[in-house]
Design a protein around this motif. Sequence first.
Motif, PDB file in Angstrom:
ATOM      1  N   SER A 112       0.838  -1.196   0.000  1.00 53.99           N
ATOM      2  CA  SER A 112       0.000   0.000   0.000  1.00 53.99           C
ATOM      3  C   SER A 112       0.875   1.248   0.000  1.00 53.99           C
ATOM      4  N   ILE A 113       0.264   2.379  -0.302  1.00 50.26           N
ATOM      5  CA  ILE A 113       1.026   3.614  -0.415  1.00 50.26           C
ATOM      6  C   ILE A 113       0.832   4.543   0.766  1.00 50.26           C
ATOM      7  N   GLY A 114       0.235   4.060   1.827  1.00 53.02           N
ATOM      8  CA  GLY A 114      -0.022   4.976   2.918  1.00 53.02           C
ATOM      9  C   GLY A 114      -0.090   4.297   4.264  1.00 53.02           C
ATOM     10  N   ASP A 115      -0.558   5.067   5.221  1.00 53.26           N
ATOM     11  CA  ASP A 115      -0.712   4.597   6.583  1.00 53.26           C
ATOM     12  C   ASP A 115      -2.187   4.603   6.948  1.00 53.26           C
ATOM     13  N   PRO A 116      -2.723   3.465   7.373  1.00 54.30           N
ATOM     14  CA  PRO A 116      -4.132   3.431   7.780  1.00 54.30           C
ATOM     15  C   PRO A 116      -4.400   4.446   8.884  1.00 54.30           C
ATOM     16  N   TRP A 125      -9.961   0.322   4.077  1.00 53.52           N
ATOM     17  CA  TRP A 125      -9.457   0.358   2.707  1.00 53.52           C
ATOM     18  C   TRP A 125      -9.134  -1.040   2.191  1.00 53.52           C
ATOM     19  N   GLU A 126      -8.865  -1.984   3.108  1.00 52.91           N
ATOM     20  CA  GLU A 126      -8.552  -3.360   2.705  1.00 52.91           C
ATOM     21  C   GLU A 126      -9.760  -4.055   2.089  1.00 52.91           C
ATOM     22  N   LEU A 127     -10.960  -3.556   2.367  1.00 55.57           N
ATOM     23  CA  LEU A 127     -12.180  -4.173   1.863  1.00 55.57           C
ATOM     24  C   LEU A 127     -12.591  -3.633   0.493  1.00 55.57           C
ATOM     25  N   THR A 128     -11.741  -2.854  -0.127  1.00 48.68           N
ATOM     26  CA  THR A 128     -12.034  -2.300  -1.444  1.00 48.68           C
ATOM     27  C   THR A 128     -12.191  -3.442  -2.448  1.00 48.68           C
ATOM     28  N   PRO A 129     -13.223  -3.386  -3.306  1.00 45.51           N
ATOM     29  CA  PRO A 129     -13.395  -4.438  -4.317  1.00 45.51           C
ATOM     30  C   PRO A 129     -12.177  -4.548  -5.234  1.00 45.51           C
TER      31      PRO A 129
END
Length: 54
Positions: free
Chosen positions: A2-6, A14-18
């Motif tokens: 990923s490109i960021g910090d949760p 964001w992990e649940l994005t289709p």
Amino acid sequence: MSIGDPGINLPPAWELTPPMKAWIYKLFTAMDGNQKAVCLNASSEARDPSLNVG
């Protein structure tokens, strides 16, 4: 990867994005294809004299 910090610059869950939109959170890198061409175009001191020594 990923490109960021949760919690900072990623939305909640964001992990649940289709899978069709998961590319939004991928890291993309690119390289300039003209890099080698720029190196070949190096000037010389005779063609482009500097204003001071060094």
